[in-house]
Design an enzyme around this catalytic site. Sequence first.
Site, PDB file in Angstrom:
ATOM      1  N   SER A 220      34.898  39.441  32.816  1.00 49.87           N
ATOM      2  CA  SER A 220      36.312  39.400  32.464  1.00 49.87           C
ATOM      3  C   SER A 220      36.958  38.113  32.952  1.00 49.87           C
ATOM      4  O   SER A 220      36.530  37.528  33.958  1.00 49.87           O
ATOM      5  CB  SER A 220      37.017  40.604  33.102  1.00 49.87           C
ATOM      6  OG  SER A 220      38.408  40.464  33.080  1.00 49.87           O
TER       7      SER A 220
ATOM      8  N   TYR B 283      39.743  45.829  40.163  1.00 45.78           N
ATOM      9  CA  TYR B 283      38.956  45.697  38.935  1.00 45.78           C
ATOM     10  C   TYR B 283      38.377  44.294  38.821  1.00 45.78           C
ATOM     11  O   TYR B 283      37.171  44.113  38.590  1.00 45.78           O
ATOM     12  CB  TYR B 283      39.804  46.011  37.703  1.00 45.78           C
ATOM     13  CG  TYR B 283      39.153  45.542  36.416  1.00 45.78           C
ATOM     14  CD1 TYR B 283      38.058  46.214  35.886  1.00 45.78           C
ATOM     15  CD2 TYR B 283      39.615  44.406  35.751  1.00 45.78           C
ATOM     16  CE1 TYR B 283      37.431  45.771  34.735  1.00 45.78           C
ATOM     17  CE2 TYR B 283      39.006  43.964  34.597  1.00 45.78           C
ATOM     18  CZ  TYR B 283      37.916  44.644  34.090  1.00 45.78           C
ATOM     19  OH  TYR B 283      37.300  44.198  32.950  1.00 45.78           O
TER      20      TYR B 283
ATOM     21  N   LYS C 230      34.261  42.727  39.006  1.00 48.00           N
ATOM     22  CA  LYS C 230      33.602  41.812  38.075  1.00 48.00           C
ATOM     23  C   LYS C 230      33.067  40.580  38.818  1.00 48.00           C
ATOM     24  O   LYS C 230      31.973  40.096  38.520  1.00 48.00           O
ATOM     25  CB  LYS C 230      34.570  41.407  36.961  1.00 48.00           C
ATOM     26  CG  LYS C 230      34.927  42.536  36.009  1.00 48.00           C
ATOM     27  CD  LYS C 230      33.683  43.122  35.346  1.00 48.00           C
ATOM     28  CE  LYS C 230      34.014  44.216  34.359  1.00 48.00           C
ATOM     29  NZ  LYS C 230      32.795  44.819  33.750  1.00 48.00           N
TER      30      LYS C 230
END
Length: 340
Positions: free
Chosen positions: A125, A150, A154
């Site tokens: 991402s 989040y 990643k």
Amino acid sequence: MILVTGGLGYIGSHTVVELLEEGFEVLVVDDLSNSSLDVLKGIERACGKRPLFECLSLSNRISVKTLFHKYLDIQGIIHFAASKAVGESVSKPLAYYDNNLTSLLFFLQEMEVHNLSIPLIFSSSCTVYGEPDTLPITEQAPIKKATSPYGNTKQIGEEIIWDTLKSNEKLSAIILRYFNPIGAHDSLEIGELPIGIPQNLVPFITQTAVGLRDKLIVFGDDYPTRDGTCIRDYIHVVDLAKAHLIALQRLMAHKNEDRYEVFNLGTGKGNSVLEVIKCFERVSGMKLNYGIGPRREGDVVAAYADVSKANELLKWNAILSLDDAMASAWEWEQKIRTNN
């Protein structure tokens, strides 16, 4: 056989369609935590083919072991399986670290146990860049401290893969850092269908327009942007899915220049939240009920991609426009509400 984890999710399902249409046999693994078996039927209706399916959690070590013992002819892995909402990750950090990282660790460990030298595509991402120093963002941009759990999962996921490749010369991987996927397949058989309250902008727009939500709240209008709202790079999910197919074929044909490659996937253009709303109003002919609220923790001001590397090395381009994506998202929303 290509293993697609999280293959009934939004991006995963569109990628599965591209793989099936290219002639690959596909095994989808999904725990249905943020998807539905109806998506499996949608995939089949969209392309006339049905993938193999296993319902299991990759964060369960025994399940992963069983999976790799059952399927011995896996030729490539595309790893989508992860919780993915920035806002939710701020309120549930431990759940995000548990789900997003253990699943990756367990199947990398099984690949090592079975001495597999198969290519890996990792769903990453643009959040790994944090608040960027310059725009557009290139792959050489520094990886900053993540603004959300989040985003941090990643970053850590990429590091895990990098370290694994350094210790195992048989493995190769492509990391795809994509920006904001929107839209639906042109068949309208699959699209974005979040469970519960949407965490992303476009499904909240379409659910508000269809009457499922009373009002869309824009998180802040005092950012240092052209209209005060956050700017993102919105890419049609079908364009994004095609890039996964191309990346996989690159590794399978040994055309990669390094065993660890990173590509940004976006349109190269940034649109503000208000611009996306205006785009929806234009393609739908409707006025959207929206208002301005406070900023949301974890949001960066602006992020859009420099995609020249993907254009040059993958020979991939984002073809579909913001109007195309918003129109398909709206048609998808109307269809699923009519059918329900």
